[in-house]
Design a protein around this motif. Structure first.
Motif, PDB file in Angstrom:
ATOM      1  N   ALA A   1       0.788  -1.228   0.000  1.00  0.00           N
ATOM      2  CA  ALA A   1       0.000   0.000   0.000  1.00  0.00           C
ATOM      3  C   ALA A   1       0.824   1.283   0.000  1.00  0.00           C
ATOM      4  O   ALA A   1       0.357   2.318  -0.472  1.00  0.00           O
ATOM      5  CB  ALA A   1      -0.924   0.005   1.215  1.00  0.00           C
ATOM      6  N   ALA A   2       2.016   1.269   0.514  1.00  0.00           N
ATOM      7  CA  ALA A   2       2.784   2.494   0.698  1.00  0.00           C
ATOM      8  C   ALA A   2       3.323   3.028  -0.628  1.00  0.00           C
ATOM      9  O   ALA A   2       3.315   2.357  -1.651  1.00  0.00           O
ATOM     10  CB  ALA A   2       3.941   2.238   1.655  1.00  0.00           C
ATOM     11  N   THR A   3       3.802   4.269  -0.597  1.00  0.00           N
ATOM     12  CA  THR A   3       4.530   4.834  -1.718  1.00  0.00           C
ATOM     13  C   THR A   3       5.953   5.139  -1.263  1.00  0.00           C
ATOM     14  O   THR A   3       6.242   5.179  -0.064  1.00  0.00           O
ATOM     15  CB  THR A   3       3.878   6.130  -2.233  1.00  0.00           C
ATOM     16  OG1 THR A   3       3.878   7.102  -1.189  1.00  0.00           O
ATOM     17  CG2 THR A   3       2.465   5.863  -2.717  1.00  0.00           C
ATOM     18  N   LEU A   4       6.833   5.363  -2.221  1.00  0.00           N
ATOM     19  CA  LEU A   4       8.230   5.615  -1.872  1.00  0.00           C
ATOM     20  C   LEU A   4       8.802   6.718  -2.750  1.00  0.00           C
ATOM     21  O   LEU A   4       8.212   7.139  -3.736  1.00  0.00           O
ATOM     22  CB  LEU A   4       9.046   4.332  -1.991  1.00  0.00           C
ATOM     23  CG  LEU A   4       9.052   3.587  -3.331  1.00  0.00           C
ATOM     24  CD1 LEU A   4       9.967   4.281  -4.342  1.00  0.00           C
ATOM     25  CD2 LEU A   4       9.492   2.160  -3.159  1.00  0.00           C
ATOM     26  N   ASP A   5      10.009   7.171  -2.359  1.00  0.00           N
ATOM     27  CA  ASP A   5      10.706   8.229  -3.076  1.00  0.00           C
ATOM     28  C   ASP A   5      11.974   7.668  -3.711  1.00  0.00           C
ATOM     29  O   ASP A   5      12.658   6.826  -3.121  1.00  0.00           O
ATOM     30  CB  ASP A   5      11.069   9.368  -2.130  1.00  0.00           C
ATOM     31  CG  ASP A   5       9.851   9.981  -1.479  1.00  0.00           C
ATOM     32  OD1 ASP A   5       9.069  10.609  -2.196  1.00  0.00           O
ATOM     33  OD2 ASP A   5       9.678   9.809  -0.261  1.00  0.00           O
ATOM     34  N   VAL A   6      12.280   8.159  -4.902  1.00  0.00           N
ATOM     35  CA  VAL A   6      13.446   7.699  -5.655  1.00  0.00           C
ATOM     36  C   VAL A   6      14.373   8.882  -5.911  1.00  0.00           C
ATOM     37  O   VAL A   6      13.917   9.988  -6.157  1.00  0.00           O
ATOM     38  CB  VAL A   6      13.020   7.068  -7.004  1.00  0.00           C
ATOM     39  CG1 VAL A   6      14.234   6.679  -7.832  1.00  0.00           C
ATOM     40  CG2 VAL A   6      12.106   5.881  -6.761  1.00  0.00           C
ATOM     41  N   VAL A   7      15.666   8.648  -5.847  1.00  0.00           N
ATOM     42  CA  VAL A   7      16.658   9.662  -6.205  1.00  0.00           C
ATOM     43  C   VAL A   7      17.506   9.102  -7.333  1.00  0.00           C
ATOM     44  O   VAL A   7      17.966   7.966  -7.276  1.00  0.00           O
ATOM     45  CB  VAL A   7      17.539  10.042  -5.010  1.00  0.00           C
ATOM     46  CG1 VAL A   7      18.732  10.881  -5.466  1.00  0.00           C
ATOM     47  CG2 VAL A   7      16.739  10.792  -3.966  1.00  0.00           C
ATOM     48  N   VAL A   8      17.697   9.882  -8.358  1.00  0.00           N
ATOM     49  CA  VAL A   8      18.556   9.522  -9.486  1.00  0.00           C
ATOM     50  C   VAL A   8      19.822  10.364  -9.408  1.00  0.00           C
ATOM     51  O   VAL A   8      19.761  11.580  -9.286  1.00  0.00           O
ATOM     52  CB  VAL A   8      17.850   9.749 -10.837  1.00  0.00           C
ATOM     53  CG1 VAL A   8      18.815   9.487 -11.992  1.00  0.00           C
ATOM     54  CG2 VAL A   8      16.623   8.866 -10.945  1.00  0.00           C
ATOM     55  N   LEU A   9      20.977   9.711  -9.482  1.00  0.00           N
ATOM     56  CA  LEU A   9      22.259  10.407  -9.444  1.00  0.00           C
ATOM     57  C   LEU A   9      22.905  10.320 -10.821  1.00  0.00           C
ATOM     58  O   LEU A   9      23.005   9.249 -11.398  1.00  0.00           O
ATOM     59  CB  LEU A   9      23.167   9.787  -8.385  1.00  0.00           C
ATOM     60  CG  LEU A   9      22.610   9.778  -6.966  1.00  0.00           C
ATOM     61  CD1 LEU A   9      23.582   9.077  -6.017  1.00  0.00           C
ATOM     62  CD2 LEU A   9      22.285  11.171  -6.478  1.00  0.00           C
ATOM     63  N   ALA A  10      23.348  11.451 -11.318  1.00  0.00           N
ATOM     64  CA  ALA A  10      23.977  11.489 -12.635  1.00  0.00           C
ATOM     65  C   ALA A  10      25.231  12.337 -12.580  1.00  0.00           C
ATOM     66  O   ALA A  10      25.313  13.289 -11.801  1.00  0.00           O
ATOM     67  CB  ALA A  10      23.011  12.052 -13.678  1.00  0.00           C
ATOM     68  N   GLY A  11      26.224  12.002 -13.406  1.00  0.00           N
ATOM     69  CA  GLY A  11      27.462  12.758 -13.462  1.00  0.00           C
ATOM     70  C   GLY A  11      27.478  13.799 -14.552  1.00  0.00           C
ATOM     71  O   GLY A  11      28.394  14.612 -14.624  1.00  0.00           O
TER      72      GLY A  11
ATOM     73  N   VAL B   1      17.839   4.458  -4.819  1.00  0.00           N
ATOM     74  CA  VAL B   1      18.794   5.331  -5.495  1.00  0.00           C
ATOM     75  C   VAL B   1      19.188   4.677  -6.809  1.00  0.00           C
ATOM     76  O   VAL B   1      19.632   3.521  -6.827  1.00  0.00           O
ATOM     77  CB  VAL B   1      20.049   5.576  -4.639  1.00  0.00           C
ATOM     78  CG1 VAL B   1      21.031   6.478  -5.377  1.00  0.00           C
ATOM     79  CG2 VAL B   1      19.668   6.189  -3.294  1.00  0.00           C
ATOM     80  N   TYR B   2      19.013   5.415  -7.896  1.00  0.00           N
ATOM     81  CA  TYR B   2      19.340   4.907  -9.235  1.00  0.00           C
ATOM     82  C   TYR B   2      20.475   5.737  -9.814  1.00  0.00           C
ATOM     83  O   TYR B   2      20.370   6.969  -9.930  1.00  0.00           O
ATOM     84  CB  TYR B   2      18.117   4.983 -10.156  1.00  0.00           C
ATOM     85  CG  TYR B   2      18.316   4.328 -11.506  1.00  0.00           C
ATOM     86  CD1 TYR B   2      17.994   2.990 -11.684  1.00  0.00           C
ATOM     87  CD2 TYR B   2      18.830   5.043 -12.586  1.00  0.00           C
ATOM     88  CE1 TYR B   2      18.181   2.371 -12.919  1.00  0.00           C
ATOM     89  CE2 TYR B   2      19.022   4.427 -13.823  1.00  0.00           C
ATOM     90  CZ  TYR B   2      18.701   3.091 -13.977  1.00  0.00           C
ATOM     91  OH  TYR B   2      18.891   2.484 -15.194  1.00  0.00           O
ATOM     92  N   PHE B   3      21.573   5.060 -10.177  1.00  0.00           N
ATOM     93  CA  PHE B   3      22.707   5.723 -10.822  1.00  0.00           C
ATOM     94  C   PHE B   3      22.501   5.685 -12.339  1.00  0.00           C
ATOM     95  O   PHE B   3      22.388   4.612 -12.936  1.00  0.00           O
ATOM     96  CB  PHE B   3      24.015   5.023 -10.454  1.00  0.00           C
ATOM     97  CG  PHE B   3      24.424   5.185  -9.014  1.00  0.00           C
ATOM     98  CD1 PHE B   3      25.349   6.152  -8.649  1.00  0.00           C
ATOM     99  CD2 PHE B   3      23.875   4.383  -8.029  1.00  0.00           C
ATOM    100  CE1 PHE B   3      25.731   6.305  -7.321  1.00  0.00           C
ATOM    101  CE2 PHE B   3      24.253   4.528  -6.696  1.00  0.00           C
ATOM    102  CZ  PHE B   3      25.179   5.493  -6.341  1.00  0.00           C
ATOM    103  N   ALA B   4      22.470   6.854 -12.942  1.00  0.00           N
ATOM    104  CA  ALA B   4      22.214   6.952 -14.377  1.00  0.00           C
ATOM    105  C   ALA B   4      23.424   6.469 -15.175  1.00  0.00           C
ATOM    106  O   ALA B   4      24.515   6.263 -14.643  1.00  0.00           O
ATOM    107  CB  ALA B   4      21.882   8.399 -14.741  1.00  0.00           C
ATOM    108  N   GLY B   5      23.226   6.301 -16.475  1.00  0.00           N
ATOM    109  CA  GLY B   5      24.342   5.978 -17.349  1.00  0.00           C
ATOM    110  C   GLY B   5      25.277   7.168 -17.480  1.00  0.00           C
ATOM    111  O   GLY B   5      24.943   8.296 -17.121  1.00  0.00           O
TER     112      GLY B   5
END
Length: 423
Positions: free
Chosen positions: A79-89, A139-143
């Protein structure tokens, strides 16, 4: 939960507030070169506990909705929701400035997605970046360039990402972001190496590693590689594995490579270490002995790499790593065997006649120790055939035994179960 995405070049410092189709997007100037764009709700989805960790390892930089949905659901529960952070260089050369968050925000169960573009190593200590990461659940690291990501080793950002996983969140990435999620990172800080170059000299100056940055549960001893088949990277992964063994970078005399194909390949790994492949093929490459030759300026010789090919839907258990289902390939004087990307899986992995059982502790049985000395097992009798293990008491009289059993899915898709019968 916050999703953070990092890319590599600084974006505009202008401030904008947009309301489009009910989605909130904020662009704010950040400290130094750091640039922040948030999509979704302004408030975070705080909760005391989460159900991960979960990980996505992608063959190119894009987010694959199917595997990302699996990760989001594994972490948030029903049921819950979450937050995502994307890190890019660096920032994208064209198109959307938030391509990863654009995809993430289409998924059910996501409260917000925040993209941070960080262009210097010092950005890893930016307090606003680390606040967003610590409030996120994935946490998602971009290409991009994994050398920029490994420059954050030892900064506050490293500990912040680890805190997300520790609280039951997750981590992932694609291409360079896939690389940085391995426990041994081919960092490419001196440039990119081809398979031909790496096999000709596993100590080529372009082969450099960063270690001890992230070591995720059940994923130790792994070197990740991306764009795997399209860019013919099996050979260089073999060289990386040989180097890890020769240089003592992995424990236990074994090193593992995980290569994921581009164009939709994504390996989802759950909290128990069970991985499921999505989209395109992935490959697990095991080196379990010292290289016959791995020296500076000399071509690689390494016999009998064990390779598992994982098609879409296939699984691989990183917690209880399988001992069967692989095919073998070797490298001799810098020349790899033919057909590196396919082979018939071996099925006679082990002795079908079993081995003797030697008890070593008094509590192996409730009575006298070392009174059960015959152990017979079947090993991989073929798909759909039950495996078995038989224990025979060799002492006279009767005895009581404690038996600990575990069934797990190794590298197939069928369910596993176990039971005990008495003859």
């Amino acid at each position: 939960m916050i999703v953070a995405l990092l890319r590599g070049s600084a974006a505009s410092a202008a401030t904008a507030l947009l309301m489009l189709a009910g989605t909130f997007a904020a662009t704010e100037p950040a400290h130094a070169a750091a640039d922040r764009i948030r999509l979704g709700n302004a408030g975070d989805a705080d909760r005391a506990t989460w159900s991960g960790p979960a990980f996505t390892m992608n063959g190119d930089g894009s987010v694959l909705p199917a595997s990302m949905t699996r990760a989001v659901d594994a972490i948030r529960g029903s049921a819950a929701t979450l937050d995502v952070v994307v890190l890019a260089g660096s920032a994208p050369a064209s198109g959307s400035r938030t391509p990863e968050c654009d995809t993430v925000m289409t998924l059910k169960g996501v409260n917000s997605c925040t993209t941070w573009t960080l262009t210097t190593a010092a950005d890893g200590n930016d307090s606003r970046v680390n606040t967003d990461i610590r409030k996120a659940e994935f946490v998602y690291f971009a290409g991009g360039d994994q050398c920029r990501y490994t420059a954050w080793k030892g900064t506050a950002l490293e500990a912040s990402v680890e805190s997300v996983v520790a609280k039951g969140g997750g981590s992932g990435g694609g291409s360079a972001g896939h690389h940085v999620n391995g426990s041994i990172v081919y960092d490419a800080c001196r440039g990119s190496v081809t398979s031909r170059e790496a096999l000709a000299d596993p100590y080529d100056p372009y082969i450099t590693f960063t270690t001890d940055m992230f070591t995720w549960p059940n994923y130790a001893g792994v070197i990740n590689d991306s764009h795997f088949v399209t860019r013919d990277r099996m050979g260089r992964t073999m060289a990386f594995v040989a180097r890890a063994l020769k240089d003592g970078l992995t424990p236990g005399g074994a090193a593992w490579g995980v290569g994921v194909e581009e164009g939709g390949g994504s390996l989802f790994v759950d909290r128990n270490g069970l991985a499921t492949e999505y989209g395109k093929d992935a490959y697990v490459v095991l080196g379990d002995h010292a290289p016959e030759q791995a020296d500076p300026g000399k071509p690689l010789t390494f016999s009998n790499y064990k390779i598992w090919r994982l098609g879409p839907g296939a699984t691989f258990d990183f917690k209880n790593r399988p001992v069967c289902g692989y095919y073998r390939r070797s490298v001799t004087n810098g020349v790899a065997d033919a057909r590196l990307y396919s082979g018939a899986p071996e099925t006679n992995c082990g002795s079908p006649n079993g081995s003797s059982l030697n008890e070593s502790e008094p509590n192996d049985s409730r009575g006298t120790a070392d009174d059960a000395t015959v152990l017979e097992r079947s090993v991989d009798d073929g798909a759909g055939t039950d495996e078995s293990l038989a224990l025979t008491r060799t002492a006279s009289g009767t005895g009581a035994y404690c038996i600990d059993m575990e069934a797990y899915s190794g590298s197939g898709t069928a369910a596993y179960s176990c039971g005990i019968t008495k003859n």
